[in-house]
Design a protein around this motif. Structure first.
Motif, mmCIF file in Angstrom:
data_model
loop_
_atom_site.group_PDB
_atom_site.id
_atom_site.type_symbol
_atom_site.label_atom_id
_atom_site.label_comp_id
_atom_site.label_asym_id
_atom_site.label_seq_id
_atom_site.Cartn_x
_atom_site.Cartn_y
_atom_site.Cartn_z
ATOM 1 N N UNK A 1 45.103 80.894 48.247
ATOM 2 C CA UNK A 1 46.350 81.787 48.054
ATOM 3 C C UNK A 1 45.121 83.340 48.850
ATOM 4 N N UNK A 2 44.294 83.399 49.690
ATOM 5 C CA UNK A 2 44.009 83.963 50.415
ATOM 6 C C UNK A 2 42.972 85.461 49.013
ATOM 7 N N UNK A 3 42.265 84.391 48.145
ATOM 8 C CA UNK A 3 41.255 85.517 47.536
ATOM 9 C C UNK A 3 40.563 84.764 47.145
ATOM 10 N N UNK A 4 39.089 85.317 46.829
ATOM 11 C CA UNK A 4 37.679 84.307 46.274
ATOM 12 C C UNK A 4 38.373 82.791 45.723
ATOM 13 N N UNK A 5 36.797 82.378 45.582
ATOM 14 C CA UNK A 5 37.124 80.908 45.041
ATOM 15 C C UNK A 5 37.216 81.227 43.113
ATOM 16 N N UNK A 6 39.228 80.686 42.788
ATOM 17 C CA UNK A 6 38.456 80.615 40.959
ATOM 18 C C UNK A 6 37.628 80.043 40.631
ATOM 19 N N UNK A 7 37.202 80.723 39.349
ATOM 20 C CA UNK A 7 35.979 79.374 38.712
ATOM 21 C C UNK A 7 36.376 79.688 37.419
ATOM 22 N N UNK B 1 39.519 85.230 38.867
ATOM 23 C CA UNK B 1 39.091 85.021 40.494
ATOM 24 C C UNK B 1 39.643 86.241 41.195
ATOM 25 N N UNK B 2 38.757 86.873 41.478
ATOM 26 C CA UNK B 2 38.945 88.140 42.340
ATOM 27 C C UNK B 2 39.870 88.536 43.685
ATOM 28 N N UNK B 3 41.064 89.418 44.357
ATOM 29 C CA UNK B 3 41.477 88.882 45.577
ATOM 30 C C UNK B 3 40.645 90.405 46.051
ATOM 31 N N UNK B 4 39.858 90.699 46.676
ATOM 32 C CA UNK B 4 38.545 91.991 47.192
ATOM 33 C C UNK B 4 39.790 91.857 48.446
#
Length: 382
Positions: free
Chosen positions: A266-272, A307-310
Motif C-alpha cells: 500500500x505504498x510503503x516498504x515491504x512489511x516484515x 513497516x516503514x512508509x518513507x
C-alpha cells in the motif's frame, strides 16, 4: 569482545513504530460544540489537529488487532509530545464501533512474548577489535501503525483523557462542513481523503484528547483505547496517513486463528514479520491475564508486523490482513558474536601455544634421534 547484530527473517507480521492504526486518524471533531481546535498539524499518525498556536506529535504508536472471524477489535496506545492542551483525530471503521479504555498490560505481555531470542555465536580467530589488534580484552556490545442526514452523531463518551464521538456520514463534503461548523479548520484535501470511506458507508470514531484538569499539555504515554466492530475480514485503516508530512512507521500485533500478513505494501516498504507463533492465552498464570481478557482465553496465533512508509503521500489504501500460506513460526534473533575462550584465555592463543609446544617436542625428538645416530657411528662408543 563481542558484537551484537540482528537477524531478520521474512516477515509476515512485522515491528518497528508509529502511524499504525491511529495513523488513519485525521483531526475531525471537537466533540464539544464550544471547543475550537484548528490548524491541522502533520504528525506521526497521519494528521492531527491541536489547539491553535500549539504543537503535538505522536512519538510512538503501538496497536493490537484481534479478529475471531466475525468481530475485530483494535487496541491502540499513543505516546505524545508537544505543548498542546488538547488535540483531536479521527479513525474510519467499516461498521459501527464500541469504544472503551483498553488495558495497558496487554502491551507489556505482548512485548515479553515477542522479545527477540539472544543467540551467542563464537568465532575462533581474533577480529579487528580483539587483542592484539585492538580493544582492552573486555566485551563491547553495539546497542544494537445515504441516509436522511448527511452527518449523524451516533454516540459520545468520556473515557479518561478522551472525549469520543462516533459519527456516520454519507457525504465527505458534509462531514468536512460539520467539522468546520464545530470549530475545525481542516485542509480541503481531507474531504478527498475521506471520500473512499464515505463511498463504502464506513463510520468514524472521532477522538478529542484533553487532560481532565484542562491545564497540563498532552505529554507522555496515554491510556490505550479499545475499539470493537463487526468485520468479515480484518482491516487496518491506513489511507488517511497519506496526509502526513513526515515518514511513517507502523507497528502491529495481530491476534487471529492463523499467521496473518498484509495483502500488499500500500505504498510503503515491504512489511516484515518480527514474530510469528501460536500462544496460549488461558489465564493459567498472571503472565497473560490481560491477553486472556482480550481474546477470551485459549490458543491464538500471534503475528508481529513492522513497516516503514518513507513517502506517506504514496499510501493508496488500507491494510487488508489475510492468512499466510502456512503457520510458519518465526522469531527475531539477536546474535552476539563472542571470541571463543577457554578458562578466560582466547582459544586461538592456547592453540598457538599447543602448536609451538608440539613443534618443540618434535624438534627435541629429532635432535635426540640425530644425536643417537651420530653416537652409533663413532668407533668405541658403547
Amino acid at each position: 569482545m563481542r558484537r551484537t547484530g540482528v537477524k531478520r527473517g521474512v516477515r509476515g507480521d512485522g515491528r518497528g513504530w508509529p502511524v499504525r492504526l491511529l495513523s488513519l486518524l485525521l483531526v475531525l471533531v471537537s466533540l464539544q460544540l464550544g471547543s475550537l481546535i484548528s490548524p491541522a498539524y502533520a504528525c506521526g499518525c497521519g494528521a492531527m489537529v491541536p489547539s491553535r498556536q500549539a504543537r503535538v506529535a505522536v512519538g510512538q504508536e503501538t496497536s493490537v488487532v484481534g479478529w475471531d472471524g466475525r468481530t475485530e477489535q483494535i487496541v491502540m496506545r499513543l505516546t505524545v509530545r508537544g505543548n498542546a492542551p488538547e488535540a483531536a483525530w479521527i479513525m474510519p471503521v467499516p461498521h459501527r464501533a464500541s469504544v472503551e479504555l483498553g488495558d495497558p498490560a496487554v502491551f507489556s505481555e505482548l512485548s515479553a512474548l515477542t522479545a527477540p531470542v539472544r543467540v551467542t555465536r563464537h568465532y575462533f580467530w581474533p577480529r579487528a577489535h580483539d587483542w592484539p589488534f585492538g580493544g582492552n580484552g573486555k566485551d563491547s556490545a553495539a546497542a544494537p501503525l445515504p441516509g436522511a442526514r448527511s452527518v449523524e452523531v451516533v454516540g459520545r463518551e468520556r473515557l479518561g483523557p478522551f472525549d469520543v464521538a462516533r459519527l456516520a456520514a454519507n457525504d465527505p463534503e458534509a462531514l468536512q462542513g460539520w467539522l468546520s461548523e464545530n470549530g475545525f479548520d481542516l485542509p480541503d484535501r481531507l474531504a478527498t481523503a475521506l471520500k473512499p470511506y464515505v463511498d463504502r458507508k464506513w463510520e468514524y470514531v472521532a477522538v478529542r484528547l484533553a487532560p481532565e484538569d484542562g491545564a497540563n499539555p498532552l505529554h507522555g504515554t496515554l491510556d490505550p483505547l479499545r475499539l470493537r466492530f463487526a468485520s468479515d475480514r480484518p482491516v487496518y485503516p491506513m489511507r488517511l496517513s497519506k496526509l502526513a508530512a513526515n515518514p511513517q512507521e507502523l507497528g502491529l500485533y495481530v491476534l487471529a486463528a492463523h499467521r496473518m500478513e498484509p495483502g500488499g505494501r500500500i505504498g510503503g516498504d515491504a512489511p516484515e514479520v518480527t514474530y510469528a507463533g501460536r500462544i496460549d492465552t488461558r489465564p493459567a498464570s498472571s503472565d497473560t491475564d490481560a491477553l486472556a481478557r482480550l481474546t477470551g482465553g485459549g490458543p491464538v496465533f500471534l503475528t508481529a508486523i513492522e513497516q516503514s512508509f518513507p513517502r506517506p503521500e504514496l499510501i493508496d489504501g488500507d491494510h487488508e490482513l489475510r492468512a499466510a500460506g502456512a503457520d510458519t513460526p518465526y522469531r527475531t534473533e539477536l546474535y552476539t558474536d563472542r571470541l571463543l575462550t577457554v578458562g578466560g584465555v582466547p582459544a586461538w592463543v592456547l592453540s598457538l601455544i599447543a602448536v609451538v609446544a608440539a613443534a618443540g617436542v618434535v624438534v627435541a625428538l629429532v635432535l635426540v634421534v640425530r644425536a643417537r645416530r651420530r653416537a652409533a657411528t663413532v668407533p668405541g662408543t658403547p
